[in-house]
Design an enzyme around this catalytic site. Structure first.
Site, PDB file in Angstrom:
ATOM      1  N   ARG A  44     -11.438 -30.106  45.235  1.00  0.00           N
ATOM      2  CA  ARG A  44     -11.134 -31.486  44.937  1.00  0.00           C
ATOM      3  C   ARG A  44     -12.119 -32.069  43.932  1.00  0.00           C
ATOM      4  NH1 ARG A  44     -11.347 -32.976  51.193  1.00  0.00           N
ATOM      5  NH2 ARG A  44     -10.930 -30.807  51.659  1.00  0.00           N
ATOM      6  N   GLY A  45     -13.181 -31.321  43.725  1.00  0.00           N
ATOM      7  CA  GLY A  45     -14.319 -31.845  42.955  1.00  0.00           C
ATOM      8  C   GLY A  45     -14.029 -32.242  41.520  1.00  0.00           C
ATOM      9  N   GLU A  99     -13.306 -27.682  35.838  1.00  0.00           N
ATOM     10  CA  GLU A  99     -14.193 -27.538  36.996  1.00  0.00           C
ATOM     11  C   GLU A  99     -15.221 -28.665  37.021  1.00  0.00           C
ATOM     12  OE1 GLU A  99     -14.682 -26.690  39.802  1.00  0.00           O
ATOM     13  OE2 GLU A  99     -15.188 -24.609  40.130  1.00  0.00           O
ATOM     14  N   ASP A 100     -15.713 -28.964  38.212  1.00  0.00           N
ATOM     15  CA  ASP A 100     -16.813 -29.921  38.312  1.00  0.00           C
ATOM     16  C   ASP A 100     -18.135 -29.262  37.950  1.00  0.00           C
ATOM     17  OD1 ASP A 100     -16.735 -28.323  40.594  1.00  0.00           O
ATOM     18  OD2 ASP A 100     -16.926 -29.972  42.021  1.00  0.00           O
ATOM     19  N   ASP A 103     -21.450 -22.720  39.281  1.00  0.00           N
ATOM     20  CA  ASP A 103     -22.705 -22.409  39.962  1.00  0.00           C
ATOM     21  C   ASP A 103     -22.925 -20.892  39.891  1.00  0.00           C
ATOM     22  OD1 ASP A 103     -24.908 -23.132  41.661  1.00  0.00           O
ATOM     23  OD2 ASP A 103     -23.745 -22.567  43.417  1.00  0.00           O
ATOM     24  N   VAL A 153     -26.498 -31.224  43.420  1.00  0.00           N
ATOM     25  CA  VAL A 153     -26.145 -32.551  42.920  1.00  0.00           C
ATOM     26  C   VAL A 153     -24.920 -33.092  43.638  1.00  0.00           C
ATOM     27  CG1 VAL A 153     -27.121 -31.996  40.660  1.00  0.00           C
ATOM     28  CG2 VAL A 153     -24.681 -31.654  41.059  1.00  0.00           C
ATOM     29  N   ASP A 159     -19.549 -33.114  46.198  1.00  0.00           N
ATOM     30  CA  ASP A 159     -19.836 -33.584  47.554  1.00  0.00           C
ATOM     31  C   ASP A 159     -21.022 -32.874  48.188  1.00  0.00           C
ATOM     32  OD1 ASP A 159     -18.365 -31.042  47.826  1.00  0.00           O
ATOM     33  OD2 ASP A 159     -18.429 -31.502  49.972  1.00  0.00           O
TER      34      ASP A 159
HETATM   35  P1  IMP Z   1     -19.394 -21.058  42.364  1.00  0.00           P
HETATM   36  O1  IMP Z   1     -18.227 -20.200  42.729  1.00  0.00           O
HETATM   37  O2  IMP Z   1     -20.645 -20.598  43.045  1.00  0.00           O
HETATM   38  O3  IMP Z   1     -19.592 -21.210  40.892  1.00  0.00           O
HETATM   39  O4  IMP Z   1     -19.118 -22.455  43.052  1.00  0.00           O
HETATM   40  C1  IMP Z   1     -18.603 -23.535  42.394  1.00  0.00           C
HETATM   41  C2  IMP Z   1     -18.278 -24.596  43.384  1.00  0.00           C
HETATM   42  O5  IMP Z   1     -19.350 -24.804  44.310  1.00  0.00           O
HETATM   43  C3  IMP Z   1     -18.114 -25.926  42.671  1.00  0.00           C
HETATM   44  O6  IMP Z   1     -16.790 -26.125  42.272  1.00  0.00           O
HETATM   45  C4  IMP Z   1     -18.570 -26.918  43.728  1.00  0.00           C
HETATM   46  O7  IMP Z   1     -17.482 -27.245  44.567  1.00  0.00           O
HETATM   47  C5  IMP Z   1     -19.589 -26.174  44.535  1.00  0.00           C
HETATM   48  N1  IMP Z   1     -20.971 -26.495  44.079  1.00  0.00           N
HETATM   49  C6  IMP Z   1     -21.836 -25.685  43.458  1.00  0.00           C
HETATM   50  N2  IMP Z   1     -23.005 -26.312  43.195  1.00  0.00           N
HETATM   51  C7  IMP Z   1     -22.852 -27.578  43.650  1.00  0.00           C
HETATM   52  C8  IMP Z   1     -23.722 -28.750  43.662  1.00  0.00           C
HETATM   53  O8  IMP Z   1     -24.864 -28.771  43.173  1.00  0.00           O
HETATM   54  N3  IMP Z   1     -23.186 -29.850  44.235  1.00  0.00           N
HETATM   55  C9  IMP Z   1     -21.926 -29.908  44.765  1.00  0.00           C
HETATM   56  N4  IMP Z   1     -21.112 -28.861  44.775  1.00  0.00           N
HETATM   57  C10 IMP Z   1     -21.557 -27.688  44.221  1.00  0.00           C
END
Ligand code: IMP
Length: 178
Positions: A44-45, A99-100, A103, A153, A159
Site C-alpha cells: 500500500r506504501g 515503489e515507495d 530496500d 523511515v 509505515d
Molecule cells: P525490499 O524487498 O527489502 O526492497 O522491501 C521493500 C519494502 O519494504 C518497501 O516497499 C516497504 O514496504 C518496506 N520498507 C523497507 N524499508 C522501509 C522503511 O525504512 N520504512 C518503511 N517501510 C520500509
C-alpha cells in the site's frame, strides 16, 4: 499534526517531495512519449507517491495495483506471494513499477521478473526512496526520488506496523518508538 511529536527528524518535506515528483514526471514524460507506460503501483506504501507523480506525467497513462508479500523467514529473492494481481493484461506493454522504497531489492526484483515472464515488453522502476546500503540482490531503480541511509523511515505511504502512512512528509521516529 498528530504525529509530529513522534518524529526524531524530518528527512523530506511535502514541498521537497512535490518538487522532486515534478522532475521525475518530466523525465518520464520525455522517456515514454512514444509509448505511454502502464504504471503498476505496489500496495500500500506507494499510493501517495503514485497520486503525486501521475499529476506530473503529461501522457495518456493508465495505472493498476498489485499487492505482494514476501514469505516469512525466507532469504531468497523470488519467494513472494501475490495477494492482489493486476486487472490489466500486460502482454506487450511497457510497465513502470511504482515503489515507495527499494530496500533489500527482493520485492521489486521478483515483481519485475514476474511481469516480464507474463509478457510485458519492458519493465522499469520508479521509487520515491532508495536505500542502497541495504541491497541484497542486484537491482537498480531507473528513477529515484531521494537516496536515504540505513535508517527506518515513515510517512508519505511508508509505515511502521501500519501507522504513520498518512504523514504528509518523510521522517524518522524517535528511538523509543521502534
Ligand atoms: P525490499 O524487498 O527489502 O526492497 O522491501 C521493500 C519494502 O519494504 C518497501 O516497499 C516497504 O514496504 C518496506 N520498507 C523497507 N524499508 C522501509 C522503511 O525504512 N520504512 C518503511 N517501510 C520500509
Amino acid at each position: 499534526m498528530i504525529f509530529d511529536q513522534d518524529m526524531k527528524k524530518v528527512l523530506f518535506t511535502r514541498e521537497q517531495i512535490v518538487e522532486r515528483s515534478k522532475e521525475l514526471g518530466a523525465q518520464i514524460t520525455n522517456d515514454y512519449k512514444e509509448n505511454p507506460p502502464l504504471l503498476v503501483a505496489l500496495l500500500r506504501g506507494s499510493v501517495p507517491f503514485l497520486a503525486e507523480l501521475i499529476q506530473h506525467i503529461d501522457l495518456d497513462i493508465q495505472y493498476d495495483f498489485m499487492d505482494v508479500q514476501s514469505y516469512e523467514g525466507t532469504e531468497s529473492a523470488g519467494d513472494i506471494k501475490i495477494i492482489k494481481d493486476l486487472d490489466t493484461s500486460i502482454v506487450g506493454l511497457d510497465i513502470l513499477l511504482v515503489e515507495d522504497i527499494v530496500d533489500t531489492g527482493k520485492t521489486i526484483k521478483t515483481v519485475c521478473e514476474t511481469l516480464l515472464h507474463k509478457g510485458a515488453n519492458s519493465v522499469k522502476i520508479v521509487t520515491l526512496l532508495d536505500k542502497p546500503s541495504r541491497r541484497l540482490v542486484e537491482i537498480n531503480a531507473d528513477y529515484i526520488g531521494f537516496e536515504v541511509g540505513n535508517e527506518f523511515v515513515v510517512g508519505y505511504g511508508m509505515d511502521y506496523n501500519q501507522r504513520y502512512r498518512a504523514l504528509p512528509y518523510i521522517g524518522v521516529l524517535k528511538d523509543e518508538l521502534y
